[in-house]
Design an enzyme around this catalytic site. Sequence first.
Site, PDB file in Angstrom:
ATOM      1  CG  ASP A 210       3.329 -29.446  29.043  1.00 42.72           C
ATOM      2  OD1 ASP A 210       4.117 -30.205  28.455  1.00 42.72           O
ATOM      3  OD2 ASP A 210       3.543 -28.232  29.174  1.00 42.72           O
ATOM      4  CG  HIS A 233       2.226 -30.966  24.989  1.00 41.37           C
ATOM      5  ND1 HIS A 233       2.884 -29.817  25.387  1.00 41.37           N
ATOM      6  CD2 HIS A 233       0.991 -30.561  24.585  1.00 41.37           C
ATOM      7  CE1 HIS A 233       2.080 -28.765  25.243  1.00 41.37           C
ATOM      8  NE2 HIS A 233       0.923 -29.192  24.766  1.00 41.37           N
TER       9      HIS A 233
END
Length: 455
Positions: A210, A233
């Site tokens: 993430d 991310h």
Amino acid sequence: MKKKAWFLSFSLFILQIFTSSNALDVTQFGAVGDGVTDDSQVFLKAWEAVCSGTGDGQLVVPAGMTFMLQPLKFQGSCKSAPIFVQILGNLVASSKGNWKGDKDQWILFADIEGLVVEGDGEINGQGSSWWEHKGSRPTALKFKSCNNLRLSGLTHVDSPMAHIHINDCNYVTISSLRINAPESSPNTDGIDVGGSSNVVIQDCLIATGDDCIAISSGTSNIRISGIDCGPGHGISIGSLGKDGETATVENVCVQNCNFRGTTNGARIKTWQGGSGYARMITFHGITLDNVENPIIIDQLYNGGDSDNAKDHKSSAVEVSNVMYSNFVGTSKTEYGVDFRCSERVPCTDIFLRDVKIATASSGSGQVAQGQCLNVRGASTLAVPGLECLALTADMLSSPEQTCMLAQSVQPRTQPMQDPIWDFESRGKRLIVSNTILISFISLVTYIFGLLMENF
């Protein structure tokens, strides 16, 4: 001969003074460190001793050992300040099936002034047993209301959820961390910062499933630099404004960072229906390598499903005064810049300067495309260019100046000075810097030598 023997004895006496300490070692309290035995209660006893003022405010987790821990809360306030926790060994969490207690976090430090956590040990969250779990999952390491905090040197792996969470802290320095989790692991953010101010994060290697770093509501005066991010991310402001909340983020600088194979690079994301602002944000000196969304503002975030956002005219978190400068590298998709902003609350004062993004798939350096919705600002020397941004040859002051935090918000290092001592295993012996120690002993011995010659 007697004088020489006396000098030697005196030198050894001085050396003994400088290589002894009352620093506490968790094994002194009965920690086993075999990676199987639950050492949780022993760690709490050691913490209570240090926090109450014994051990010179220094707690050691020795090298060469692995300590299995159930959820722990290291609570302040403490009589000693600063508190030094040196982690040289490994900490490992229980697997989900054997987990006991709080599922919100594994290790929590709360209400501690002047906390220093550092070392070359490893913190292993054993997250693989949690990642398919649909319910709550614990953050591995959380700091709450810890002002004048420093975290450095450690390796963090496989958290069940976020690896590190900073909440309601003021004056924080995070540096030289290694954070690793598989790209497929869900919500395993590297570092999350919320409700905090005057935070510096620098020189870290982060590869997770993430956000490498996420900045959430209530944060201000944040400086991020020297981050190598990927997979993951990217570095995100948000998400902000979920469920109609009022969110605020301001004075954020991200500079000299690398993104490698990430889903996003520099991202700002907000939900429809929220309110508040994200402003005075700078991304400068960014290198991109096959990044899916190199530059993105998404005011229609909708949990990652912007295309199905329902009401573009609803309220939104205001995004303004954002600078992107000195970007270079490649986009995994045809789009290098993607601005999706609210019709009711457009993004304003958005600036691009010295941006050059090509598509990675073309193999020939083809210029990436840009798209924008409800954006106002300007650009210069930006590729791709955007029709929604006015072209200008003169734009703002240099981002290097914008990225420098004012002196009043620089991290306070005085109460967190490096400990003089470098702990050995079990805390039985401490080694001062050889140069300082030898110089001091030589000086004292020389002075006493001169005095003895006069007798």
